[in-house]
Design a protein around this motif. Structure first.
Motif, PDB file in Angstrom:
ATOM      1  N   LEU A  72       4.266 -15.645  -0.579  1.00 46.16           N
ATOM      2  CA  LEU A  72       4.050 -15.442   0.918  1.00 46.16           C
ATOM      3  C   LEU A  72       2.756 -14.218   0.855  1.00 46.16           C
ATOM      4  O   LEU A  72       2.809 -13.357   0.400  1.00 46.16           O
ATOM      5  N   ARG A  73       1.601 -14.695   1.651  1.00 49.16           N
ATOM      6  CA  ARG A  73       0.428 -14.172   1.978  1.00 49.16           C
ATOM      7  C   ARG A  73       0.417 -13.482   3.301  1.00 49.16           C
ATOM      8  O   ARG A  73       0.432 -14.536   4.157  1.00 49.16           O
ATOM      9  N   LEU A  74       0.503 -12.182   3.389  1.00 52.54           N
ATOM     10  CA  LEU A  74       0.576 -11.771   4.906  1.00 52.54           C
ATOM     11  C   LEU A  74      -0.816 -11.224   5.006  1.00 52.54           C
ATOM     12  O   LEU A  74      -1.510 -10.297   4.294  1.00 52.54           O
ATOM     13  N   HIS A  75      -1.802 -11.776   6.082  1.00 51.37           N
ATOM     14  CA  HIS A  75      -3.047 -11.552   6.294  1.00 51.37           C
ATOM     15  C   HIS A  75      -3.110 -10.600   7.429  1.00 51.37           C
ATOM     16  O   HIS A  75      -4.251  -9.817   7.358  1.00 51.37           O
ATOM     17  N   GLU A  76      -2.287 -10.568   8.554  1.00 49.71           N
ATOM     18  CA  GLU A  76      -2.954  -9.650   9.698  1.00 49.71           C
ATOM     19  C   GLU A  76      -1.649  -9.578  10.553  1.00 49.71           C
ATOM     20  O   GLU A  76      -1.120 -10.527  11.082  1.00 49.71           O
ATOM     21  N   GLY A  77      -1.064  -8.337  10.954  1.00 46.65           N
ATOM     22  CA  GLY A  77      -0.239  -8.218  11.601  1.00 46.65           C
ATOM     23  C   GLY A  77      -0.648  -7.785  13.309  1.00 46.65           C
ATOM     24  O   GLY A  77      -1.990  -7.905  13.419  1.00 46.65           O
ATOM     25  N   ALA A  78       0.294  -7.769  14.168  1.00 48.59           N
ATOM     26  CA  ALA A  78      -0.232  -7.629  15.630  1.00 48.59           C
ATOM     27  C   ALA A  78      -0.125  -6.077  16.046  1.00 48.59           C
ATOM     28  O   ALA A  78      -0.270  -6.039  17.458  1.00 48.59           O
ATOM     29  N   ALA A  79       0.319  -5.290  15.286  1.00 49.29           N
ATOM     30  CA  ALA A  79       0.699  -3.940  15.576  1.00 49.29           C
ATOM     31  C   ALA A  79      -0.848  -3.012  15.928  1.00 49.29           C
ATOM     32  O   ALA A  79      -1.594  -3.493  15.270  1.00 49.29           O
ATOM     33  N   LYS A  80      -0.896  -1.856  16.523  1.00 47.17           N
ATOM     34  CA  LYS A  80      -1.830  -1.110  16.196  1.00 47.17           C
ATOM     35  C   LYS A  80      -1.820   0.224  15.475  1.00 47.17           C
ATOM     36  O   LYS A  80      -0.456   0.602  15.500  1.00 47.17           O
ATOM     37  N   PRO A  81      -2.632   0.748  14.668  1.00 46.43           N
ATOM     38  CA  PRO A  81      -3.917  -0.076  14.699  1.00 46.43           C
ATOM     39  C   PRO A  81      -4.131  -1.251  14.010  1.00 46.43           C
ATOM     40  O   PRO A  81      -3.172  -1.535  12.851  1.00 46.43           O
ATOM     41  N   TRP A  82      -5.262  -2.008  14.060  1.00 42.89           N
ATOM     42  CA  TRP A  82      -5.365  -3.305  13.682  1.00 42.89           C
ATOM     43  C   TRP A  82      -5.422  -2.941  12.243  1.00 42.89           C
ATOM     44  O   TRP A  82      -6.357  -2.326  11.950  1.00 42.89           O
ATOM     45  N   PRO A  83      -5.084  -3.915  11.201  1.00 38.65           N
ATOM     46  CA  PRO A  83      -4.195  -5.265  11.450  1.00 38.65           C
ATOM     47  C   PRO A  83      -2.896  -4.853  10.852  1.00 38.65           C
ATOM     48  O   PRO A  83      -2.216  -5.527  10.095  1.00 38.65           O
ATOM     49  N   GLU A 101      13.627 -15.510  -6.140  1.00 34.44           N
ATOM     50  CA  GLU A 101      12.268 -14.655  -6.105  1.00 34.44           C
ATOM     51  C   GLU A 101      11.339 -15.032  -5.488  1.00 34.44           C
ATOM     52  O   GLU A 101      10.957 -16.388  -5.070  1.00 34.44           O
ATOM     53  N   PHE A 102      10.614 -14.009  -4.900  1.00 33.25           N
ATOM     54  CA  PHE A 102       9.649 -14.350  -3.807  1.00 33.25           C
ATOM     55  C   PHE A 102       8.540 -13.318  -4.194  1.00 33.25           C
ATOM     56  O   PHE A 102       8.768 -12.052  -4.358  1.00 33.25           O
ATOM     57  N   PHE A 103       7.299 -13.755  -4.258  1.00 31.49           N
ATOM     58  CA  PHE A 103       5.984 -13.050  -4.237  1.00 31.49           C
ATOM     59  C   PHE A 103       5.489 -12.765  -2.934  1.00 31.49           C
ATOM     60  O   PHE A 103       5.241 -13.728  -2.350  1.00 31.49           O
ATOM     61  N   VAL A 104       5.370 -11.385  -2.651  1.00 29.22           N
ATOM     62  CA  VAL A 104       4.839 -10.991  -1.183  1.00 29.22           C
ATOM     63  C   VAL A 104       3.497 -10.219  -1.530  1.00 29.22           C
ATOM     64  O   VAL A 104       3.636  -9.107  -2.196  1.00 29.22           O
ATOM     65  N   PHE A 105       2.372 -10.852  -0.753  1.00 28.15           N
ATOM     66  CA  PHE A 105       0.929  -9.941  -1.050  1.00 28.15           C
ATOM     67  C   PHE A 105       0.528  -9.844   0.449  1.00 28.15           C
ATOM     68  O   PHE A 105       0.632 -10.712   1.139  1.00 28.15           O
ATOM     69  N   PHE A 106       0.211  -8.425   0.585  1.00 25.12           N
ATOM     70  CA  PHE A 106      -0.651  -8.113   1.819  1.00 25.12           C
ATOM     71  C   PHE A 106      -1.850  -8.287   1.618  1.00 25.12           C
ATOM     72  O   PHE A 106      -2.347  -7.721   0.354  1.00 25.12           O
ATOM     73  N   ASN A 107      -2.829  -8.577   2.583  1.00 27.67           N
ATOM     74  CA  ASN A 107      -4.130  -8.652   2.681  1.00 27.67           C
ATOM     75  C   ASN A 107      -4.587  -7.073   2.802  1.00 27.67           C
ATOM     76  O   ASN A 107      -4.214  -6.396   3.348  1.00 27.67           O
ATOM     77  N   ASN A 108      -5.631  -6.780   1.718  1.00 27.84           N
ATOM     78  CA  ASN A 108      -5.926  -5.372   1.647  1.00 27.84           C
ATOM     79  C   ASN A 108      -7.140  -5.298   2.278  1.00 27.84           C
ATOM     80  O   ASN A 108      -8.398  -5.542   1.799  1.00 27.84           O
ATOM     81  N   ASP A 109      -7.053  -5.047   3.699  1.00 27.30           N
ATOM     82  CA  ASP A 109      -8.398  -5.056   4.502  1.00 27.30           C
ATOM     83  C   ASP A 109      -8.635  -3.513   4.760  1.00 27.30           C
ATOM     84  O   ASP A 109      -8.028  -2.667   4.346  1.00 27.30           O
ATOM     85  N   PRO A 110      -9.633  -3.396   5.695  1.00 23.97           N
ATOM     86  CA  PRO A 110     -10.245  -2.024   6.112  1.00 23.97           C
ATOM     87  C   PRO A 110      -8.957  -1.079   6.951  1.00 23.97           C
ATOM     88  O   PRO A 110      -9.123  -0.102   6.822  1.00 23.97           O
ATOM     89  N   ARG A 129      17.550  -6.851  -2.459  1.00 21.46           N
ATOM     90  CA  ARG A 129      16.414  -7.638  -3.259  1.00 21.46           C
ATOM     91  C   ARG A 129      15.776  -6.503  -4.248  1.00 21.46           C
ATOM     92  O   ARG A 129      15.556  -5.393  -4.073  1.00 21.46           O
ATOM     93  N   ARG A 130      15.467  -7.187  -5.529  1.00 19.88           N
ATOM     94  CA  ARG A 130      14.692  -6.458  -6.519  1.00 19.88           C
ATOM     95  C   ARG A 130      13.479  -6.253  -6.054  1.00 19.88           C
ATOM     96  O   ARG A 130      12.583  -7.348  -5.650  1.00 19.88           O
ATOM     97  N   ILE A 131      12.714  -5.073  -6.155  1.00 23.49           N
ATOM     98  CA  ILE A 131      11.154  -4.701  -5.646  1.00 23.49           C
ATOM     99  C   ILE A 131      10.368  -4.438  -7.037  1.00 23.49           C
ATOM    100  O   ILE A 131      10.950  -3.754  -7.735  1.00 23.49           O
ATOM    101  N   SER A 132       9.245  -4.793  -6.873  1.00 22.36           N
ATOM    102  CA  SER A 132       8.494  -4.366  -8.123  1.00 22.36           C
ATOM    103  C   SER A 132       7.064  -4.117  -7.624  1.00 22.36           C
ATOM    104  O   SER A 132       6.779  -4.594  -6.564  1.00 22.36           O
ATOM    105  N   ARG A 133       6.382  -3.051  -8.266  1.00 27.36           N
ATOM    106  CA  ARG A 133       5.128  -2.480  -7.969  1.00 27.36           C
ATOM    107  C   ARG A 133       4.907  -2.522  -6.352  1.00 27.36           C
ATOM    108  O   ARG A 133       3.929  -3.263  -6.025  1.00 27.36           O
ATOM    109  N   VAL A 134       5.566  -1.421  -5.648  1.00 35.43           N
ATOM    110  CA  VAL A 134       4.912  -1.247  -4.441  1.00 35.43           C
ATOM    111  C   VAL A 134       4.843   0.279  -4.267  1.00 35.43           C
ATOM    112  O   VAL A 134       5.694   1.004  -4.922  1.00 35.43           O
ATOM    113  N   PRO A 135       4.216   0.713  -3.092  1.00 37.77           N
ATOM    114  CA  PRO A 135       3.900   1.979  -2.886  1.00 37.77           C
ATOM    115  C   PRO A 135       5.176   2.463  -2.241  1.00 37.77           C
ATOM    116  O   PRO A 135       5.880   1.752  -1.237  1.00 37.77           O
TER     117      PRO A 135
END
Length: 141
Positions: A72-83, A101-110, A129-135
């Motif tokens: 899953l590639r998450l590009h842009e949410g609808a909440a404020k502040p954008w994105p 097993e699911f790989f989830v990546f968030f867009n690293n935008d400004p 769910r087992r989680i790896s490498r997350v803040p």
């Protein structure tokens, strides 16, 4: 475009293939011209996952499960502040990503939507769910 079958890599490690919507669309169109009419079935036969994607927190791809893993590639949410992503999106995506097993990546935008990765990970952990490498961050209230 044919979907390749990938052999085991070095040390017997398995390669995984995830196909984006654009590549899948091109490949499916090519497959139809070549006589293969079922793009979803072709991905499944090859063990390739269709890369799920979103815009404004909603799916923009079919949520096909075509492999024993997901991407899953998450590009842009609808909440404020954008994105950024709101509570509804951050709690509904872990429910959709219910495979082994699911790989989830968030867009690293400004705007820093990647910060929401920690919140989504906490939601996924609540679902055992087992989680790896997350803040590690706390959800917004």
């Amino acid at each position: 475009m044919a979907v390749p079958r990938l052999a085991a890599g070095e040390g017997g490690r398995r390669h995984r293939l995830s196909v984006s919507r654009r590549a899948a669309a091109a490949g499916v169109a090519g497959a139809v011209r070549g006589g293969v009419r079922d793009g979803r079935g072709e991905l499944r036969r090859r063990g390739a996952a269709l890369c799920w994607a979103d815009r404004r927190g909603r799916p923009v791809t079919p949520l096909w499960r075509t492999a024993d893993f997901g991407y899953l590639r998450l590009h842009e949410g609808a909440a404020k502040p954008w994105p950024r992503y709101g509570r509804a999106a951050l709690t509904s995506w872990p429910d959709r990503c219910d495979g082994p097993e699911f790989f989830v990546f968030f867009n690293n935008d400004p705007g820093g939507a990647v910060i929401d990765a920690g919140v989504m990970a906490a939601e996924a952990e609540r679902r055992d769910r087992r989680i790896s490498r997350v803040p590690r961050v706390r959800p917004r209230r």
